[in-house]
Structure formats: structure tokens, C-alpha cells
Design an enzyme around this catalytic site. Sequence first.
Site, short mmCIF file in Angstrom:
data_model
loop_
_atom_site.label_atom_id
_atom_site.label_comp_id
_atom_site.label_asym_id
_atom_site.label_seq_id
_atom_site.Cartn_x
_atom_site.Cartn_y
_atom_site.Cartn_z
N HIS A 26 -15.79 -40.55 58.86
CA HIS A 26 -16.18 -39.88 57.61
C HIS A 26 -15.23 -40.17 56.45
O HIS A 26 -15.55 -39.87 55.31
CB HIS A 26 -16.29 -38.38 57.85
CG HIS A 26 -17.48 -38.00 58.68
ND1 HIS A 26 -18.77 -38.21 58.26
CD2 HIS A 26 -17.57 -37.46 59.91
CE1 HIS A 26 -19.61 -37.80 59.19
NE2 HIS A 26 -18.92 -37.34 60.21
N ASP A 59 -21.16 -31.27 63.86
CA ASP A 59 -22.35 -32.03 64.24
C ASP A 59 -23.11 -31.34 65.37
O ASP A 59 -24.34 -31.39 65.42
CB ASP A 59 -21.97 -33.45 64.66
CG ASP A 59 -21.75 -34.36 63.46
OD1 ASP A 59 -20.76 -35.11 63.45
OD2 ASP A 59 -22.57 -34.29 62.51
N ASP A 111 -6.99 -54.92 69.49
CA ASP A 111 -5.99 -55.97 69.23
C ASP A 111 -5.01 -55.56 68.14
O ASP A 111 -3.85 -55.97 68.15
CB ASP A 111 -6.69 -57.29 68.85
CG ASP A 111 -7.36 -57.96 70.04
OD1 ASP A 111 -8.22 -58.83 69.82
OD2 ASP A 111 -7.04 -57.59 71.19
N GLU A 167 -21.15 -33.59 70.76
CA GLU A 167 -21.58 -33.00 69.48
C GLU A 167 -23.08 -33.06 69.28
O GLU A 167 -23.59 -33.26 68.17
CB GLU A 167 -20.87 -33.67 68.30
CG GLU A 167 -20.81 -35.16 68.31
CD GLU A 167 -19.90 -35.70 67.21
OE1 GLU A 167 -19.40 -34.90 66.40
OE2 GLU A 167 -19.69 -36.92 67.16
N ARG A 195 -10.56 -42.74 65.14
CA ARG A 195 -11.99 -42.52 65.31
C ARG A 195 -12.75 -43.59 64.53
O ARG A 195 -12.74 -43.58 63.30
CB ARG A 195 -12.43 -41.14 64.84
CG ARG A 195 -13.92 -40.92 65.03
CD ARG A 195 -14.35 -39.48 64.88
NE ARG A 195 -14.39 -39.03 63.49
CZ ARG A 195 -14.99 -37.88 63.14
NH1 ARG A 195 -15.55 -37.09 64.06
NH2 ARG A 195 -14.99 -37.50 61.86
O1 LIG Z 1 -18.69 -32.67 64.27
C1 LIG Z 1 -17.54 -32.37 63.91
O2 LIG Z 1 -17.18 -31.24 63.53
C2 LIG Z 1 -16.53 -33.45 63.90
O3 LIG Z 1 -16.74 -34.48 64.52
C3 LIG Z 1 -15.34 -33.27 63.00
C4 LIG Z 1 -15.87 -33.49 61.58
O4 LIG Z 1 -16.10 -34.88 61.40
C5 LIG Z 1 -14.97 -32.93 60.52
O5 LIG Z 1 -14.67 -31.61 60.84
C6 LIG Z 1 -13.67 -33.66 60.29
O6 LIG Z 1 -13.04 -33.03 59.16
#
Ligand SMILES: O=C(O)C(=O)C[C@H](O)[C@@H](O)CO
Length: 257
Positions: free
Chosen positions: A48, A177, A86, A151, A72
Site C-alpha cells: 500500500h 481487508d 537476491d 485476510e 511486504r
Molecule cells: O488488512 C490489513 O489490515 C492489512 O493488511 C494492514 C493494512 O494494509 C494497513 O493497516 C497497514 O497500515
Amino acid sequence: MTAPSNPFKAILQSGQKSIGLWMGLCDPYAAEIVGRAGFDWVLIDGEHAPNDLRSIVGQLQVAEPHVASIVRPPMAEPWLMKQLLDAGVQSFLIPMVNTAEEARAVVAATRYPPDGIRGVGHVLGRASYFGAVPDYIATAADEICIIVQIESRAAVENLEEILAVDGVDAAFVGPADLAADCGFAKDMNAPEMQALVAETLGRIKAYGKPAGIIDFPDDAIDGHFENGAQFVAVGADLVMMAAMLRELASKWKGRIS
Ligand SMILES: O=C(O)C(=O)C[C@H](O)[C@@H](O)CO
């Protein structure tokens, strides 16, 4: 000489609770500030936050002497995983893992043949200190840490099958999510979601693998640890900075008007 040890994997294997900080500023200078602050680990978010390979490497380099790091990626695309591996990434938080089959594909992207599909090119990367580790290929997998994100309703349904996949080291509940997939996008803290998150953390712990999550309010974080979480992101740099700046501007705009 074997592959570099993975400090975050060691944190997980210690069984001790740990706290981390979510990094979205995409900047090495900011990463050093966070790295020196005293957290057990940092999460470099490439899903994100607008991180790319170069910005991730720069943050890894400045954070490495001070703190364990997790990266991530937007998704676990094999070509991207190959580049990140790598470049020296050893701990991955993989979003949207919904089935055991998807989890096996993530693991395969991090393993050399015949165990997986990772391409051989570590001599060009930080991973082997640019070819200085003779036994890198034989030992790299031992220091890879894969954390799958739980999630979605499907992921919760398939949780134990996902956790059973060899190479999955931990699971991380994505509260936002997960809430969205459950129809609570506008109210991720609804009682129904709090109960599901608590139950899911407990199931991960009961299975015997470390459970992680992100949350900000103190009482929520306390609750997650009580419900079985072992590693919790307790803040996000960009979120904290933006909120503090908005509050400061509002305060002084009010005081001088
Ligand atoms: O679904 C979620 O909650 C996450 O995966 C974390 C979010 O991306 C967000 O809270 C990160 O700031």
C-alpha cells in the site's frame, strides 16, 4: 560460510512477544529513524506504500544494523520475489493468501530447484554478500521466513491447511481487508470482527505457529496479545506523522484565528 542469519526468524523462534513498526514513508532516512527507535522489527510495506525495489533496498541497508526487517510485496509474484530475495530480503509478509495451494506457490518462489522455482543469481545480490557466501544456495532456505496474511473468509476457512504448508513460518491477520471481505469495510472494529480476529489469532497459536497482526489503540494491542498474537505492529510511521501534523496545524490555526 552459510547464508546470513535472519534476525526476524530468530525472534519468531524465540517464542517471545515482539513489537514492530509499519513503514510507509519509503525513505532510507526515515527508516534509520525508525530502526534506531527501539522496535524489535520493522515492516517495509510495498503493497500500500509506493515502495519499489530500490527504495526497499535502501531501507533494508540502513535498518539492518539496528532492527530486524520484514518486506511486504504487493503480491508474491515469482519474478518480484526473485528480485527481493537476491536483494537481501529474508522475511516476507505475503498478502491475500487464501488457500494451501497459494501458500505452496509462495514457498516455491523462495526455494531453489528442485524444491521451488527461484532463479539462481544471488552473486549479483546482497543476499549472499555479492557471492561471498560459498554455501548460500544450500543454506538460503533455512533463513527465509514466510508470513502469510489471513485476510479473507476463504483464508479463515482454510486456515489450518494453510498453516500446514511446509515453509509457512507464521500467519498475520489483516484486520482491514478481513473486515472488508466480511462486509465490515466501514466498521472493522465491529463486535463481529473483533470476535473473528480473536478467534483467528487463537487458532493460529493453537496450531503452533506465531500469530501476528497490526493495530494501534493500546487496549486493542493488549487484547491481541491476550488472544494469542506473538508479533504485533503497534504503529505506522506515515499514519502517525500525518495525524500529528494535522493536529498541530489545526491547533495553531485555531489559536491564531
Ligand atoms: O488488512 C490489513 O489490515 C492489512 O493488511 C494492514 C493494512 O494494509 C494497513 O493497516 C497497514 O497500515
